[in-house]
Write a protein that holds these residues in place. Structure first.
Motif, mmCIF file in Angstrom:
data_model
loop_
_atom_site.group_PDB
_atom_site.id
_atom_site.type_symbol
_atom_site.label_atom_id
_atom_site.label_comp_id
_atom_site.label_asym_id
_atom_site.label_seq_id
_atom_site.Cartn_x
_atom_site.Cartn_y
_atom_site.Cartn_z
ATOM 1 N N UNK A 190 37.165 27.853 33.944
ATOM 2 C CA UNK A 190 38.040 27.864 35.106
ATOM 3 C C UNK A 190 39.220 28.796 34.811
ATOM 4 N N UNK A 191 39.542 29.676 35.767
ATOM 5 C CA UNK A 191 40.659 30.602 35.626
ATOM 6 C C UNK A 191 41.553 30.459 36.852
ATOM 7 N N UNK A 192 42.808 30.077 36.603
ATOM 8 C CA UNK A 192 43.791 29.927 37.682
ATOM 9 C C UNK A 192 43.276 29.018 38.789
ATOM 10 N N UNK A 193 42.613 27.929 38.410
ATOM 11 C CA UNK A 193 42.163 26.928 39.369
ATOM 12 C C UNK A 193 40.829 27.215 40.008
ATOM 13 N N UNK A 194 40.141 28.317 39.636
ATOM 14 C CA UNK A 194 38.853 28.656 40.242
ATOM 15 C C UNK A 194 37.803 28.815 39.158
ATOM 16 N N UNK A 195 36.611 28.284 39.441
ATOM 17 C CA UNK A 195 35.526 28.351 38.452
ATOM 18 C C UNK A 195 34.890 29.732 38.445
ATOM 19 N N UNK B 291 40.809 35.090 39.331
ATOM 20 C CA UNK B 291 39.644 35.989 39.423
ATOM 21 C C UNK B 291 39.766 36.973 40.569
ATOM 22 N N UNK B 292 39.239 38.174 40.360
ATOM 23 C CA UNK B 292 39.280 39.195 41.397
ATOM 24 C C UNK B 292 38.254 38.890 42.494
ATOM 25 N N UNK B 293 38.305 39.637 43.573
ATOM 26 C CA UNK B 293 37.454 39.330 44.711
ATOM 27 C C UNK B 293 35.984 39.535 44.400
ATOM 28 N N UNK B 294 35.652 40.499 43.491
ATOM 29 C CA UNK B 294 34.253 40.786 43.218
ATOM 30 C C UNK B 294 33.658 39.875 42.167
ATOM 31 N N UNK B 295 34.475 39.008 41.584
ATOM 32 C CA UNK B 295 33.927 38.068 40.592
ATOM 33 C C UNK B 295 33.372 36.854 41.297
#
Length: 298
Positions: free
Chosen positions: A265-270, A290-294
């Motif tokens: 999990x990075x900054x609250x997003x898996x 995470x960036x939009x393309x991840x």
């Protein structure tokens, strides 16, 4: 008749020992040594000696010595074989050929210690002890004296006085409230189980920090984490079910020894990258990830 140093065909033909030595030389040239094979596999896996030492718990000087084919620091053949197997698995090599090569170069595998025959245990029998009649007579006399004393001093009041069972106590009345009804006894609540970190808890991390949460989901994995200044935050193994959280103002650098078993999990997003079991990954995350393309969890 000619006189000279002509050799017979048998003398010109190379001996069997020479051919054997030539084959050994050719084989040694074709096959790399144990240390060379381990070193090449480690470099191909993208691991340093420090990282291999952390994963295998084999000390750094011993790893260097084995990669130089110096097994004197291992402490014996048994430990050397164990270190070879451990290092081979860490760099994704089959340990069996390396151990066979070590045995061939060091006198072969030691013969197992034969087990002791089963009938040897039957030869040793405990000596039969004789009964201690003196102690038995003393115990009997003490019992008779005690019975006579009990009958003489307390036997006549059996009908009037009944002994209360030792350790029993009369129940205490419950404290009454002002209304006259007994107050309910307070019940002790069981300790609450430690809650596991949920997605909502992870999402509540501060927005001005990089927050990375790692969980060993399907197995154990060695991990290393550093902050933006290069300071080591963690270096060790996560067992299955264990989690670690890392934060920094700028970035968090990760090295995953087995990325296929880690939930990230990075900054609250898996992060749902397609990591394979046994794959070594080097990752860096910032406040914008995470960036939009991840790929992310739904």
């Amino acid at each position: 008749m000619s006189i000279g140093n002509s050799n017979s065909p048998e003398e010109e033909r190379p001996s069997t020992d020479d051919r054997s030595e030539d084959r050994l030389v050719e084989r040694s040239v074709e096959e790399p040594s144990i240390g060379t094979a381990l070193k090449k596999a480690r470099i191909a896996a993208g691991l340093t000696v420090d990282e291999v030492s952390s994963v295998t718990r084999v000390r750094i000087p011993i790893v260097h010595a084995i990669e130089e084919d110096d097994f004197t620091r291992c402490g014996g053949d048994v430990y050397a074989r164990g270190h070879i197997r451990t290092l081979a698995r860490a760099v994704h090599l089959d340990p069996a050929p390396l151990v066979e090569s070590y045995d061939a170069a060091h006198g072969g595998r030691p013969a197992p210690t034969p087990a002791a025959p089963m009938f040897d245990a039957e030869r040793i029998r405990p000596e039969r002890q004789r009964p201690n009649w003196t102690a038995a007579m003393v115990a009997a006399i003490v019992a008779v004296i005690g019975f006579v004393g009990f009958t003489a001093f307390g036997g006549g009041d059996d009908k009037e006085k009944r002994p209360v069972a030792e350790g029993s106590a009369s129940p205490k009345p419950a404290p009454k409230q002002s209304g006259g009804t007994p107050a309910a006894q307070p019940t002790q609540a069981p300790p609450a189980a430690k809650p596991e970190p949920s997605d909502s808890a992870i999402a509540a991390a501060p927005k001005d920090l990089v927050t990375v949460v790692l969980t060993a989901d399907t197995g154990e994995s060695w991990i290393s984490a550093k902050d933006s200044t290069g300071r080591l935050l963690f270096d060790g193994t996560l067992v299955q079910g264990q989690s670690k959280t890392f934060t920094d103002k700028e970035s968090v650098d990760l090295v995953l020894g087995d990325a296929g078993v880690v939930k990230l999990f990075v900054n609250g997003k898996e992060i749902k990258d397609d990591f394979q079991p046994g794959q070594v990954e080097r990752l860096t995350y910032t406040k914008e990830d995470p960036s939009q393309d991840q790929p992310q969890a739904g």
